[in-house]
Structure formats: structure tokens, C-alpha cells
Design a protein around this motif. Structure first.
Motif, short mmCIF file in Angstrom:
data_model
loop_
_atom_site.label_atom_id
_atom_site.label_comp_id
_atom_site.label_asym_id
_atom_site.label_seq_id
_atom_site.Cartn_x
_atom_site.Cartn_y
_atom_site.Cartn_z
N ASP A 30 33.96 81.42 5.46
CA ASP A 30 34.48 81.30 4.10
C ASP A 30 33.79 80.16 3.39
OD1 ASP A 30 37.90 82.00 5.12
OD2 ASP A 30 36.23 83.34 4.71
N THR A 31 33.81 80.18 2.09
CA THR A 31 33.15 79.15 1.30
C THR A 31 34.09 77.96 1.07
OG1 THR A 31 33.86 80.18 -0.75
CG2 THR A 31 31.70 80.82 0.11
N TYR A 32 33.50 76.86 0.60
CA TYR A 32 34.24 75.66 0.24
C TYR A 32 34.30 75.58 -1.28
CZ TYR A 32 33.84 74.06 5.05
OH TYR A 32 33.94 73.95 6.41
N SER A 33 35.46 75.27 -1.82
CA SER A 33 35.61 75.18 -3.27
C SER A 33 35.00 73.88 -3.78
CB SER A 33 37.09 75.25 -3.65
OG SER A 33 37.74 74.04 -3.30
N GLY A 34 34.71 73.86 -5.07
CA GLY A 34 34.18 72.66 -5.70
C GLY A 34 35.13 71.49 -5.56
N PRO A 66 29.25 76.96 -1.44
CA PRO A 66 28.56 76.90 -0.14
C PRO A 66 29.47 77.37 0.99
CG PRO A 66 29.30 74.72 -0.76
CD PRO A 66 29.62 75.63 -1.92
N ASN A 67 28.87 77.86 2.08
CA ASN A 67 29.68 78.24 3.23
C ASN A 67 29.60 77.20 4.36
OD1 ASN A 67 27.05 78.97 3.87
ND2 ASN A 67 27.63 80.86 4.91
N ALA A 68 28.94 76.07 4.10
CA ALA A 68 28.91 74.94 5.03
C ALA A 68 28.48 73.71 4.24
CB ALA A 68 27.94 75.20 6.18
N TYR A 69 28.73 72.54 4.83
CA TYR A 69 28.20 71.31 4.24
C TYR A 69 27.95 70.31 5.35
CZ TYR A 69 32.95 69.32 4.44
OH TYR A 69 34.17 68.86 4.86
N THR A 92 31.64 73.82 9.17
CA THR A 92 31.79 75.23 8.81
C THR A 92 33.26 75.60 8.97
OG1 THR A 92 31.44 76.06 11.04
CG2 THR A 92 29.47 75.74 9.68
N ARG A 93 33.70 76.61 8.28
CA ARG A 93 35.11 77.04 8.38
C ARG A 93 35.41 77.70 9.72
NH1 ARG A 93 38.23 75.22 4.36
NH2 ARG A 93 37.56 75.72 2.27
#
Length: 189
Positions: A30-34, A66-69, A92-93
Motif C-alpha cells: 500500500d502507499t503512504y499518504s502525504g 510512494p509505496n516505500a520510503y 514498506t507496509r
């Protein structure tokens, strides 16, 4: 204006990206929100949170979520040619946290040294192993005490947006790459 310069340089070196690329199917997680990114980055960077919010907003409006940071630290130096070394943790999620290292050479009109805290937004990552590779890019910096900046690098379908908050004495423009690995090394190539 900085966004236009960075985009122009990216286009000049054949690194043009489209928002559709950042939202590809089959993502790792899953993505990360702003909002999540700004909150996490604000805690990590500290006093530059307002500037960080602006850069995260710019990146997510151009590439999506993004789906990771990666959160980490790096150091570099140059006198025409130079090198950059860093280490951090990739979040990552669905596949947890992973220690990651990066290093790479630079060449250009670049002088000085710096140390930075780095937050990298990672797009189109289908597996953790897909993050490992050489990401070419163009980087420019100009600061005497500190600064905050954003660049865009790409390897295959994976796009990374490093956001740096640095201290040091550095000015210039360079071309190079960052090589991401799961083990530290002093060899920048």
C-alpha cells in the motif's frame, strides 16, 4: 523555479517521468499518504518541517503516493569529482523494514563537503530486491551552513525522490549515480 531547473536537467539527461509511471500496477505494498510522510519526515528532520511539507507535496503531485520510503544519513564531498555514502532504513507496509546502503561517484563543477539527513520517497517498488541497483541523476546544491533540496533518480521502473537536509560547505552541479545495496562498501562504483 528550482522545480523547473531540476525538471529541465532531468529531461536533458533522458530521465523524463510521467505520473502514470509512478502509479503502476503490482506494487509491493500500500502507499503512504502525504500527511504520513510529512509527519514522519517532520519528526526525522526536526526544524525544517515546513520546507519538507512543500517538497513532499511537490513530489506527490508529480509522481503520486510512494509505496516505500527511506530514512537515513549520508555524507559526501567533491573537488570536481567526488563521492557520496549513506545508510538508512527502508520502510514498506507489507514487507517490513530493511537496512539499506548507498554510495556513488559524482563528476561536475562541484566543490566542498556536506552531511545530510535524507528521506527518499520510493515509487513502483514491486519487491525489496528491486531497490538494489544504480540510479543515475543530476544534483545541484549551494549552501554554506544548511539547506533542503530534492532530486529525482530512476532505475528500471523504480523512481526515488531523495529529499536532503544538509549541513556543510558545498556548491555546484554534478552528474553521477547512487548504487543501493544491502551491505556497506567503501567502493563508490
Amino acid at each position: 523555479m528550482l522545480k523547473r531547473i531540476a525538471l529541465g536537467l532531468a529531461l536533458m539527461f533522458g530521465l523524463a517521468f510521467t505520473p502514470a509511471l509512478a502509479q503502476s500496477q503490482g506494487s509491493l505494498s500500500d502507499t503512504y499518504s502525504g500527511e504520513e510522510l510529512v509527519q514522519t519526515g517532520g519528526e526525522f528532520f526536526g526544524s525544517v518541517a515546513q520546507g519538507l511539507a512543500s517538497l513532499v507535496e511537490r513530489a506527490t503531485s508529480q509522481f503520486g503516493l510512494p509505496n516505500a520510503y527511506i530514512l537515513g544519513e549520508e555524507a559526501g564531498g567533491a573537488f570536481f569529482a567526488g563521492a557520496r555514502y549513506g545508510e538508512g532504513t527502508m520502510y514498506t507496509r507489507n514487507q517490513g523494514e530493511h537496512v539499506i546502503f548507498w554510495q556513488g561517484p559524482t563528476v561536475g563543477l562541484d566543490f566542498g563537503g556536506d552531511g545530510s539527513k535524507v528521506m527518499m520517497l520510493v515509487y513502483n517498488l514491486n519487491s525489496v530486491e528491486q531497490a538494489y541497483g544504480r540510479y543515475p541523476g543530476v544534483d545541484g546544491s549551494a549552501y554554506v551552513v544548511g539547506g533542503l533540496g530534492m532530486t529525482v533518480i530512476k532505475y528500471g521502473d523504480v523512481v526515488m525522490v531523495p529529499i536532503r537536509s544538509g549541513v556543510g560547505l558545498r556548491a555546484g552541479l554534478n552528474v553521477g549515480y547512487l548504487k543501493f545495496t544491502d551491505q556497506p562498501t567503501w567502493n563508490p562504483f
